[in-house]
Design an enzyme around this catalytic site. Structure first.
Site, PDB file in Angstrom:
ATOM      1  N   ASP A  56       0.846  -1.177   0.000  1.00 27.16           N
ATOM      2  CA  ASP A  56       0.000   0.000   0.000  1.00 27.16           C
ATOM      3  C   ASP A  56       0.888   1.235   0.000  1.00 27.16           C
ATOM      4  O   ASP A  56       2.007   1.215   0.530  1.00 27.16           O
ATOM      5  CB  ASP A  56      -0.892   0.003   1.250  1.00 27.16           C
ATOM      6  CG  ASP A  56      -1.880   1.146   1.253  1.00 27.16           C
ATOM      7  OD1 ASP A  56      -2.958   0.985   0.686  1.00 27.16           O
ATOM      8  OD2 ASP A  56      -1.561   2.209   1.824  1.00 27.16           O
ATOM      9  N   HIS A  73     -10.746  -5.691  -2.831  1.00 30.71           N
ATOM     10  CA  HIS A  73      -9.355  -5.734  -2.403  1.00 30.71           C
ATOM     11  C   HIS A  73      -9.315  -6.100  -0.923  1.00 30.71           C
ATOM     12  O   HIS A  73     -10.251  -5.852  -0.174  1.00 30.71           O
ATOM     13  CB  HIS A  73      -8.648  -4.398  -2.654  1.00 30.71           C
ATOM     14  CG  HIS A  73      -9.284  -3.233  -1.968  1.00 30.71           C
ATOM     15  ND1 HIS A  73     -10.458  -2.647  -2.399  1.00 30.71           N
ATOM     16  CD2 HIS A  73      -8.915  -2.525  -0.868  1.00 30.71           C
ATOM     17  CE1 HIS A  73     -10.778  -1.636  -1.598  1.00 30.71           C
ATOM     18  NE2 HIS A  73      -9.851  -1.543  -0.658  1.00 30.71           N
TER      19      HIS A  73
END
Length: 331
Positions: free
Chosen positions: A199, A271
């Protein structure tokens, strides 16, 4: 959409001369995750950043969110102090300068000036930034919403469809048009496959704040609400192979991981979040995070569990979806 975790909307920075510096900064832009930290080898594009206002800051989290202009475009810059790493302690103690502030018996406090290489600030640039991005980072009051299955069909789903939130940046990752070098693991199977990558919030310099995202290859699953028992092979594959990939790469066992989905999600493409247990990642609280292991068990017990289940989630005061719930008399 609804919160601080992220809403990455891809805005391609095209050929206009004024945008080239932003482009070189790799601002893949955002709908939530599309914000990208500046490349340490790139030129200092922030030297031309003009501050308009401070949107919010946190002394506890050591970050600040700033609205301004970059190359004549609206921009948001996020600055945050990087964590102190154990492997840098010897260099930190040896190479720093100390200024005594107070001494009393066994206690003393100092101002420590660390060497430049150990005193980094992570900079994330969102450019061009929309009004939605600016509001996203402003300090605001939040409200807990109760959403029944019927509410989803009559309020939330029409709102999502009307807003047409962009997930082009997700497709770019899946097609390796962007961020291909960041991929930690990928399964190419169209039905159960996924891509695992860090991320944007994780600088990858230590595992204490490990944060990876698994993006499903299936493109028709918006959120938890779309999941049924037919998606169990996909969820189980992400759960198992994601943990295995993290063990191989980062030496973290499954017992050290928090694996979950958000509802509402930051962007409407399925996700899964993988974070290190103990790291208080944004959005990991019980009002928004749903452990993947629980999701799998719920669907095994009831194939349409999330079609009818009442779900709770926080919305910020300026969120358009919150206004829809108010209009419907549900808040």
């Amino acid at each position: 959409m609804a919160d601080t975790a992220s809403k990455r909307e891809i805005h391609a920075v095209e050929t206009e001369e004024s945008s080239q510096k932003v482009k070189r900064a790799k601002a893949d832009n955002e709908n939530d995750g599309g914000e990208v930290g500046s490349d340490p080898e790139s030129e200092n594009i922030l030297s031309e950043f003009k501050t308009t206002s401070v949107l919010s800051d946190s002394a506890r989290e050591k970050n600040i969110f700033i609205h301004g202009k970059l190359a004549d475009r609206e921009a948001v810059v996020i600055l945050e102090k990087t964590p102190i790493r154990e492997d840098s302690l010897a260099e930190l103690f040896k190479g720093s300068k100390l200024s005594l502030e107070m001494s009393n018996d066994i206690y003393s406090s100092y101002r420590l000036q660390a060497p430049p290489q150990l005193n980094e600030i992570k900079a994330t640039v969102v450019c061009p930034a929309t009004e939605k991005h600016v509001k996203k980072y402003q300090r605001q009051e939040s409200f807990l919403v109760e959403e029944t299955g019927e509410d989803y069909q009559s309020i939330t789903l029409p709102y999502i469809q009307k807003q047409s939130f962009s997930v082009q940046w997700v497709h770019n990752i899946l097609e390796k048009k962007a961020e291909a070098e960041k991929i930690v693991f990928e399964d190419p199977e169209p039905e159960v496959g996924f891509v695992l990558l860090p991320d944007f919030k994780w600088d990858q310099k230590q595992v204490d704040d490990l944060y990876l995202i698994a993006i499903a290859r299936q493109r028709d699953i918006r959120s938890l609400r779309d999941l049924t028992a037919e998606h169990l092979p996909l969820l189980q594959n992400i759960f198992q192979r994601g943990k295995e990939a993290i063990l191989r790469r980062y030496k973290l066992p499954a017992s050290k991981l928090r694996v979950y989905l958000h509802y509402q999600p930051s962007y409407y493409h399925l996700h899964v979040h993988f974070t290190k247990l103990g790291y208080e990642a944004p959005g990991c609280g019980v009002e928004r995070a749903h452990l993947l292991a629980d999701v799998i068990q719920n669907l095994q017990a009831d194939p349409r569990y999330y079609k009818s289940r009442t779900l709770y989630f926080p919305l910020r005061a300026d969120d358009g979806l919150l206004a829809r719930f108010r209009e419907a008399g549900r808040l």
